[in-house]
Design an enzyme around this catalytic site. Structure first.
Site, PDB file in Angstrom:
ATOM      1  N   ARG A  56       0.874  -1.171   0.000  1.00 14.77           N
ATOM      2  CA  ARG A  56       0.000   0.000   0.000  1.00 14.77           C
ATOM      3  C   ARG A  56       0.909   1.218   0.000  1.00 14.77           C
ATOM      4  O   ARG A  56       2.132   1.092   0.084  1.00 14.77           O
ATOM      5  CB  ARG A  56      -1.017   0.012   1.155  1.00 14.77           C
ATOM      6  N   GLY A  57       0.302   2.393  -0.075  1.00 18.95           N
ATOM      7  CA  GLY A  57       1.097   3.603  -0.232  1.00 18.95           C
ATOM      8  C   GLY A  57       1.148   3.912  -1.713  1.00 18.95           C
ATOM      9  O   GLY A  57       1.545   3.060  -2.515  1.00 18.95           O
ATOM     10  N   ALA A  58       0.735   5.134  -2.068  1.00 19.93           N
ATOM     11  CA  ALA A  58       0.566   5.466  -3.478  1.00 19.93           C
ATOM     12  C   ALA A  58       1.799   5.144  -4.331  1.00 19.93           C
ATOM     13  O   ALA A  58       1.682   4.459  -5.354  1.00 19.93           O
ATOM     14  CB  ALA A  58       0.148   6.928  -3.610  1.00 19.93           C
ATOM     15  N   ASP A 247      -2.126  10.618  -1.490  1.00 17.27           N
ATOM     16  CA  ASP A 247      -2.481   9.635  -2.509  1.00 17.27           C
ATOM     17  C   ASP A 247      -2.799  10.312  -3.831  1.00 17.27           C
ATOM     18  O   ASP A 247      -2.664   9.721  -4.896  1.00 17.27           O
ATOM     19  CB  ASP A 247      -3.654   8.780  -2.040  1.00 17.27           C
ATOM     20  N   ASN A 257      -5.523  12.337   1.052  1.00 18.09           N
ATOM     21  CA  ASN A 257      -4.635  11.420   1.763  1.00 18.09           C
ATOM     22  C   ASN A 257      -5.507  10.561   2.677  1.00 18.09           C
ATOM     23  O   ASN A 257      -6.731  10.716   2.743  1.00 18.09           O
ATOM     24  CB  ASN A 257      -3.579  12.216   2.556  1.00 18.09           C
ATOM     25  N   LYS A 258      -4.881   9.670   3.385  1.00 18.90           N
ATOM     26  CA  LYS A 258      -5.570   8.742   4.285  1.00 18.90           C
ATOM     27  C   LYS A 258      -6.628   9.436   5.130  1.00 18.90           C
ATOM     28  O   LYS A 258      -6.389  10.542   5.631  1.00 18.90           O
ATOM     29  CB  LYS A 258      -4.520   8.081   5.184  1.00 18.90           C
TER      30      LYS A 258
END
Lengths: 375, 375
Positions: A56-58, A247, A257-258
């Site tokens: 995960r993580g863009a 993201d 973002n998250k």
């Protein structure tokens, strides 16, 4: 960054002797309890790894998808198959823009080539994207380190610089270094005393499980707090700066973002604490301008991520416990948008700018003008 | 309120035939998975019930402590013993003002009496405090219902009124009705369509475990969300009003409540959504004025509440899983303070007022003037 004292990356090619190469990634759903690399043998493996958030993580999603496309090309290098693979990979997660960006970049690079050379070229190109991501993060780290150093000087250095972050925007969200954490790692390695408040980041706890593990592995002082604590920390002068990842950031500086990032930004503003987003240009959606952040698709994930919490059980096994009543509905939005007006600055690989079209225009004039979709 | 269709209170005297009476409370740490009443036989039982949060919520803590003092008086009704019991009970939790308020109220009522009559009088007085709490909550419900009804009318009634709350300020935080939830229960029973967004409230999840269970038991439509989601809900027009409880509110309207409340208030203000605190006057600290909210002691609880999550395990047993790396430090602040400037209004048992000394002066002139410490 360091794991048990050894430099490690979040994605790598397994067993150097392998021909053909097989990418392997850390199954991040097992962290912090277990460090396990998983081989991605096929396009389907890659889809699953992204959808189930082993990765995960863009930025890491983008690079992993690039390798997934290469795995697809190994089976069928035709133009139609490439397009179909890109479509499948693109559908795994909707919010991060790095994913379609990396896939488009791959397809553009491969299409001009004859089919028989595409698989090998695809691996080479995916590896280049990975290296480019590392370089980008290193540059973001350098730019952000200057901010941290300046803030520490301004604070007089009577205590460690207090940094609040959200979710995980460290090396495990990228290939190496990270985005929001790259400045922290550089500052720490350069000897600047820092302390990171790690927001646990419900529902999936990427803060308490991944960021805390990263920081502990690298030896960076940190403290895990519930997401709810960030306001109190800001109000009581315990935070000098907030740094988060993204993201997808619009061309006018709105930062998606998250989920929960906006709460940190709005409270940081209320408390007069600077709020920065670390933004690789691959995370900028040049097609979204002023007032268009609402067009970013906000992923809604499974209710079980909220109703059940995964962790290390009493017998040392990874297991889940249910925390909600069986009959209570649950909603699980993955991201939110922090309006540009709440963002002190964007830390990009080309420098720091205001979160605005004008700010980005200084660093990315061609991208913003649309003369060139991507560098 | 309703549990399996029967009116239930959070604290009651066990087995009506008992002489002497024994208070019993719901062990709220077992909810939503198990509904279990526990008898409090002694002062020590009561201390433990409060400290280990079998009971929680400022008003219920106050009433439970009053019964604890009565249990103490049964063993030793002397003045010294009463003072000592009050001291011990007062030390169980530091933040809520209802606790010292109820204990002082008990001691003041008992001290003039001859020792031999104190135990019986103490039970009677504790029961009166419980009834008074129910009346207070009923009044807060009536006042708050008017706000909800007005907001629903203003919204045109095209959808259910969307209410966001935090932690648990329902009947399980009081004796019956609740504070923040009393208006919701009244509105729902009166036929107003409502829907409650329940913020799970890490680290102890009183939202997802207790509020959701309360609402489900009463048949109120609701959805559980991670605390991080509240900003996104507010930003996207999914919330019409925020209503929370309080553990201590200053005489100038600063609202100390469960950690994370401030984040909801500051984002509600940013999004133009009204934010109300439901405040029984027993939760107001008349000794704290303008700029003195920082004097409220903010409880710091055990790190294990953050690092371990309790829930229903795979075999149906209540168990915990660890979510943080073993070596990562954790901080666990229990409360934060929402400045009065972010509060649309205080809903008290005497009416709704602005969150200010002037607003409170209209409803509580004597308390504020200090002519009478408490009614």
């Amino acid at each position: 960054m360091l794991v048990h004292g050894r430099e490690t990356r979040s994605i790598r090619l397994a067993d150097a002797g392998d021909a053909p190469p097989v990418p392997e990634v850390i199954d991040q759903t097992k962290l912090p309890h277990e460090l396990r690399f998983v081989r991605l043998e096929t396009l389907s493996d890659t889809e699953r790894a992204i959808r189930e958030m082993w990765v995960r993580g863009a930025p890491l999603i983008g690079v992993t998808a690039a390798f997934g496309l290469a795995l697809g090309a190994r089976t069928d290098p035709s133009g139609e198959a490439l397009e179909e693979a890109a479509r499948r990979l693109s559908a795994t997660r909707p919010t991060a823009i790095d994913l379609p960006w990396a896939l488009q970049n791959m397809v553009d690079a491969l299409r001009p080539l004859p089919s028989e050379g595409r698989a090998a070229a695809a691996f080479a190109h995916a590896a280049e994207l990975a290296e480019a991501s590392v370089e980008t993060c290193r540059s973001i780290g350098r730019e952000g380190e200057a901010i941290l150093t300046a803030l520490a000087s301004a604070g007089g250095g009577s205590r460690a610089l207090q940094i609040l972050t959200h979710c995980n925007a460290g090396w495990l969200a990228t290939v190496d270094w990270g985005t929001a954490l790259a400045p922290v790692y550089r500052a720490h390695r350069a000897g600047l005393p820092v302390h990171v408040w790690v927001s646990e980041t419900r529902p999936r706890n990427q803060g308490s499980s991944i960021t805390a593990w990263e920081l502990a592995s690298e030896g960076v002082p940190h403290t895990v707090v519930p997401d709810n604590a960030s306001g109190h920390l800001l109000q009581t002068g315990r935070v000098d700066v907030v740094v988060v990842g993204t993201d997808r950031t619009t061309a006018s500086g709105d930062v998606c973002n998250k989920i929960g990032t906006y709460l940190k930004a709005v409270s940081a503003r209320d408390c007069g604490v600077p709020f920065y987003a670390a933004v690789p240009s691959s995370s900028i959606d040049w097609n979204l301008g002023e007032g268009e952040a609402a067009e970013i698709p906000i992923e809604e994930r499974d209710a079980s991520e909220v109703s059940e919490v995964r962790g290390l059980g009493p017998e040392g096994q990874i297991t889940s416990v249910r925390i909600t009543p069986a009959g209570s509905p649950v909603a699980n939005f993955g991201f939110d948008v922090t309006p540009a007006r709440l963002v002190t600055g964007l830390i990009t690989e080309r420098g720091v700018c205001t979160a605005s079209r004008d700010g980005l225009a200084v660093l990315f004039p061609r991208e913003l003008a649309g003369e060139e979709a991507r560098e």
